[in-house]
Design a protein around this motif. Structure first.
Motif, PDB file in Angstrom:
ATOM      1  N   GLN A  29       0.873  -1.172   0.000  1.00  0.00           N
ATOM      2  CA  GLN A  29       0.000   0.000   0.000  1.00  0.00           C
ATOM      3  C   GLN A  29       0.914   1.228   0.000  1.00  0.00           C
ATOM      4  O   GLN A  29       1.937   1.241   0.716  1.00  0.00           O
ATOM      5  CB  GLN A  29      -0.851  -0.002   1.262  1.00  0.00           C
ATOM      6  CG  GLN A  29      -1.986   0.989   1.223  1.00  0.00           C
ATOM      7  CD  GLN A  29      -2.824   0.896   2.486  1.00  0.00           C
ATOM      8  OE1 GLN A  29      -2.305   0.967   3.591  1.00  0.00           O
ATOM      9  NE2 GLN A  29      -4.123   0.739   2.323  1.00  0.00           N
ATOM     10  N   ILE A  30       0.544   2.189  -0.791  1.00  0.00           N
ATOM     11  CA  ILE A  30       1.321   3.421  -0.807  1.00  0.00           C
ATOM     12  C   ILE A  30       0.397   4.582  -0.444  1.00  0.00           C
ATOM     13  O   ILE A  30      -0.798   4.553  -0.784  1.00  0.00           O
ATOM     14  CB  ILE A  30       1.994   3.639  -2.184  1.00  0.00           C
ATOM     15  CG1 ILE A  30       2.984   4.806  -2.116  1.00  0.00           C
ATOM     16  CG2 ILE A  30       0.992   3.848  -3.290  1.00  0.00           C
ATOM     17  CD1 ILE A  30       3.887   4.915  -3.341  1.00  0.00           C
ATOM     18  N   ALA A  31       0.928   5.542   0.289  1.00  0.00           N
ATOM     19  CA  ALA A  31       0.112   6.698   0.667  1.00  0.00           C
ATOM     20  C   ALA A  31       0.967   7.951   0.610  1.00  0.00           C
ATOM     21  O   ALA A  31       2.186   7.885   0.778  1.00  0.00           O
ATOM     22  CB  ALA A  31      -0.435   6.500   2.067  1.00  0.00           C
ATOM     23  N   VAL A  32       0.319   9.027   0.368  1.00  0.00           N
ATOM     24  CA  VAL A  32       1.042  10.307   0.286  1.00  0.00           C
ATOM     25  C   VAL A  32       1.158  10.890   1.695  1.00  0.00           C
ATOM     26  O   VAL A  32       0.212  10.832   2.485  1.00  0.00           O
ATOM     27  CB  VAL A  32       0.261  11.277  -0.638  1.00  0.00           C
ATOM     28  CG1 VAL A  32       0.793  12.695  -0.517  1.00  0.00           C
ATOM     29  CG2 VAL A  32       0.365  10.805  -2.071  1.00  0.00           C
ATOM     30  N   LEU A  33       2.314  11.434   1.998  1.00  0.00           N
ATOM     31  CA  LEU A  33       2.519  12.095   3.284  1.00  0.00           C
ATOM     32  C   LEU A  33       2.639  13.593   3.031  1.00  0.00           C
ATOM     33  O   LEU A  33       3.496  14.044   2.249  1.00  0.00           O
ATOM     34  CB  LEU A  33       3.800  11.571   3.951  1.00  0.00           C
ATOM     35  CG  LEU A  33       4.132  12.185   5.315  1.00  0.00           C
ATOM     36  CD1 LEU A  33       3.173  11.693   6.393  1.00  0.00           C
ATOM     37  CD2 LEU A  33       5.565  11.863   5.720  1.00  0.00           C
ATOM     38  N   LYS A  34       1.734  14.340   3.698  1.00  0.00           N
ATOM     39  CA  LYS A  34       1.802  15.798   3.556  1.00  0.00           C
ATOM     40  C   LYS A  34       1.404  16.429   4.878  1.00  0.00           C
ATOM     41  O   LYS A  34       0.325  16.138   5.408  1.00  0.00           O
ATOM     42  CB  LYS A  34       0.868  16.256   2.432  1.00  0.00           C
ATOM     43  CG  LYS A  34       0.997  17.741   2.136  1.00  0.00           C
ATOM     44  CD  LYS A  34       0.143  18.108   0.928  1.00  0.00           C
ATOM     45  CE  LYS A  34       0.285  19.582   0.642  1.00  0.00           C
ATOM     46  NZ  LYS A  34      -0.492  19.978  -0.522  1.00  0.00           N
ATOM     47  N   GLN A  35       2.321  17.218   5.400  1.00  0.00           N
ATOM     48  CA  GLN A  35       2.097  17.904   6.679  1.00  0.00           C
ATOM     49  C   GLN A  35       1.609  16.927   7.753  1.00  0.00           C
ATOM     50  O   GLN A  35       0.559  17.117   8.364  1.00  0.00           O
ATOM     51  CB  GLN A  35       1.099  19.045   6.490  1.00  0.00           C
ATOM     52  CG  GLN A  35       1.667  20.159   5.634  1.00  0.00           C
ATOM     53  CD  GLN A  35       0.611  21.144   5.196  1.00  0.00           C
ATOM     54  OE1 GLN A  35      -0.581  20.928   5.392  1.00  0.00           O
ATOM     55  NE2 GLN A  35       1.051  22.224   4.584  1.00  0.00           N
ATOM     56  N   ASP A  36       2.361  15.857   7.930  1.00  0.00           N
ATOM     57  CA  ASP A  36       2.105  14.830   8.952  1.00  0.00           C
ATOM     58  C   ASP A  36       0.805  14.043   8.743  1.00  0.00           C
ATOM     59  O   ASP A  36       0.410  13.260   9.603  1.00  0.00           O
ATOM     60  CB  ASP A  36       2.105  15.440  10.368  1.00  0.00           C
ATOM     61  CG  ASP A  36       3.464  16.001  10.711  1.00  0.00           C
ATOM     62  OD1 ASP A  36       4.460  15.465  10.175  1.00  0.00           O
ATOM     63  OD2 ASP A  36       3.547  16.972  11.482  1.00  0.00           O
ATOM     64  N   SER A  37       0.141  14.271   7.630  1.00  0.00           N
ATOM     65  CA  SER A  37      -1.061  13.490   7.351  1.00  0.00           C
ATOM     66  C   SER A  37      -0.781  12.492   6.241  1.00  0.00           C
ATOM     67  O   SER A  37      -0.074  12.808   5.278  1.00  0.00           O
ATOM     68  CB  SER A  37      -2.197  14.416   6.870  1.00  0.00           C
ATOM     69  OG  SER A  37      -2.435  15.388   7.845  1.00  0.00           O
ATOM     70  N   VAL A  38      -1.318  11.314   6.425  1.00  0.00           N
ATOM     71  CA  VAL A  38      -1.141  10.277   5.408  1.00  0.00           C
ATOM     72  C   VAL A  38      -2.495  10.032   4.752  1.00  0.00           C
ATOM     73  O   VAL A  38      -3.479   9.805   5.450  1.00  0.00           O
ATOM     74  CB  VAL A  38      -0.619   8.974   6.048  1.00  0.00           C
ATOM     75  CG1 VAL A  38      -0.436   7.900   5.002  1.00  0.00           C
ATOM     76  CG2 VAL A  38       0.676   9.227   6.775  1.00  0.00           C
TER      77      VAL A  38
END
Lengths: 359, 207
Positions: free
Chosen positions: A81-90
């Motif tokens: 599974q891949i997820a985007v990390l942006k400003q501590d949110s996945v």
């Protein structure tokens, strides 16, 4: 806002596959980079098909488009599974296909090398068969090799030794092996003229090989009683220590003929110039392109690159070896033709470079 | 038998190692690791022979009481001294062994390397005597390259650095690549000839 992020941070083409041409234990993940350049990166999760929860296994930077998981067990089935990390949110979790790694038995990326070896072996076979049947095969004159006889003869007349330096390479250097072949021939001549020979080595394995080569050459010439242990010497593995020791030998024992044949580096000019100063006839040969100008300057004759590998055939005139030289030439001609063809095809926007790329 | 055994071993190991290059399977990798360990062991045995040869040679020189016996004595004592210090006092970062290496051996090596500048100037003098067209071309190209890579080259004429770079990247690179092609084929041919037992000079003879 979430809709906006979801739209711009979509992870397309997330594919998990067994990394090709490896010994197993690795899964290769690839994806299409998201449009949003303000993301921090991608978080990678993994689970086996028996598990229910994903475990975080790694992180890839914002510009990454692939990831190698080297912690997998062969034959076990995984889902990534891949997820985007942006400003501590996945967010934007994307699932991969089911995948398992396995070890390969053949490196498909090296088929071109195998093909070349087979083709070259066939060329060798063809030309050697021709040579065995008595076909006349022309070899151009190599002045440096013609001068070997003269150099050995000069040393004999002057009653001074011959110095042979096989270079600063261990036995895994092809030019050291070629150098040992030439040493065999020079040792035979030296034995037949009953002239002292000094062979100086910097690696112990090369020393033992050189010792056997020289001893066998003396035995084959029926002069085993003339062979002395001091002919083949081990010096040191230190580059400049080796150069200093050779310079010392040149200045103290004043050889009449110096052979520097093998791989040489920064010490090339140091030893060649010292030999030049004592007026010895010098024949050098190396496949280290950067050292060739130094040898050309300081030595009487220089074997350029491939001539080092041709020396054995040239000196012995053994038809089978001469045949192998012709195979070498044919190989070069074929390579040249392939390169010209590839260049023309590239101009025509047909890119086949991947066919000759070495992996 | 004396020839057949080494030739047979050479053929076997050559083919196995060649095959290993095409097989990425762990069995093949383990085999490669094992062979590399063997190489280390063989090198260790060879080192013993090498040190034996070095010692015997210098002991003979000392026994002959020749004018150069002092150098042989220094060689033997240095070798023995370093071995004793290394074996009994360790070779870690702050050991005496490392101190000798860094403060004596490294500067000695650097000194030898520094001598290269003087050797280079004497060799360059010989090479650059413009006695023929080739030597003249060599002199001209060397002059352009030397000036071109110095800041003064740009000051003399802006075209000089570009010309120097062109000389290095086009004619020089082309000839280097030509030589490298020959070297590559020569190396492959030599390897194949030795593996297949066609080249036997390394056994000391042709028969």
């Amino acid at each position: 806002m979430w809709v906006f992020l979801f739209f711009y941070a979509a992870i397309d083409n997330f594919v998990a596959q067994d990394r090709p041409n490896d010994g197993g234990g690795c899964i290769y993940l690839s994806w299409q980079r998201v449009v949003d350049t303000l993301i921090d990166g991608y978080v990678i999760f993994r689970r086996t098909i028996q598990d229910t929860a994903f475990t975080r296994i790694g992180f890839a930077g914002r510009y990454a488009v692939n990831f190698e998981d080297n912690t997998v067990v062969d034959s076990m089935k995984y889902i990534y599974q891949i997820a985007v990390l942006k400003q501590d949110s996945v967010y934007n979790h994307t699932l991969s296909n089911i995948v398992q790694s396995k070890a390969q038995f053949f490196h498909k990326g090296r088929i071109n090398i195998l093909f070349t070896i087979v083709l070259f072996t066939m060329l060798l076979g063809y030309f050697m068969t021709r040579a065995r049947k008595g076909a006349s095969l022309f070899i151009r004159k190599i002045a440096g090799l013609d001068a070997v006889e003269e150099a050995v003869g000069r040393a004999t007349e002057m009653g001074r030794p011959i110095l042979y330096v096989p270079g600063l390479g261990d036995i895994d250097f092809p030019s050291v092996i070629a150098s040992m072949n030439i040493l065999g021939e020079i040792a035979r001549k030296s034995a037949s003229y009953d002239n002292p020979l000094i062979v100086v080595n910097c690696y112990p394995v090369v020393y033992t090989v050189a010792r056997e080569v020289v001893r066998e050459a003396y035995t084959n010439e029926g002069r085993s009683d003339r062979y002395k242990d001091g002919y083949v010497r081990y010096l040191t593995e230190s580059q400049f220590g080796y150069a200093a020791a050779i310079n010392g030998i040149i200045l103290r024992e004043r050889p009449a003929a110096n052979f520097f044949i093998g791989p040489f580096f920064a010490e090339a000019l140091l030893i060649a110039e010292t030999g030049n100063q004592i007026g010895a006839i010098q024949i050098a040969g190396t496949d280290q392109v950067l050292q060739l100008p130094f040898f050309v300057t300081a030595c009487d004759y220089t074997l350029l690159g491939e001539e080092v590998y041709a020396a054995s055939a040239y000196l012995t005139r053994d038809p089978v070896l001469v045949g192998s030289l012709k195979a070498q030439d044919a190989g070069k001609l074929l390579t040249l033709l392939v390169l010209i063809l590839m260049t023309i095809l590239t101009f025509l926007k047909i890119n086949l470079i991947s066919l000759i790329k070495v992996q | 038998m004396k020839r057949k055994l080494p030739l047979g071993l050479c053929l076997l190991m050559g083919l196995l190692m060649m095959g290993q290059f095409f097989i990425p399977h762990p069995v093949s990798t383990k085999f490669n690791t094992l062979i590399n360990k063997w190489v280390i062991v063989i090198s260790a045995f060879a080192l013993v022979l090498g040190i034996g040869n070095l010692s015997r040679h210098h002991i003979q020189i000392i026994q002959r009481s020749g004018p150069n016996r002092f150098y042989s004595l220094v060689t033997l004592l240095s070798m023995l001294g370093m071995a004793i210090i290394g074996i009994f006092f360790g070779i870690d970062e702050k050991s005496l062994y490392q101190k000798i290496f860094i403060h004596i051996l490294t500067p000695l090596g650097a000194t030898m390397f520094a001598l290269l500048a003087y050797y280079m100037s004497s060799a360059a003098y010989r090479a650059f005597r413009a006695r023929s067209i080739e030597a003249g071309l060599l002199l001209g190209s060397a002059f352009v390259v030397m000036i071109g890579f110095m800041p003064i080259g740009q000051l003399i004429h802006p075209i000089i650095p570009g010309l120097a770079e062109w000389l290095m990247k086009v004619p020089n690179m082309a000839s280097q690549r030509g030589i490298l092609f020959g070297v590559a084929f020569g190396a492959v041919a030599t390897a194949l000839k030795i593996i297949l037992g066609i080249e036997r000079s390394w056994l000391g003879g042709r028969d």
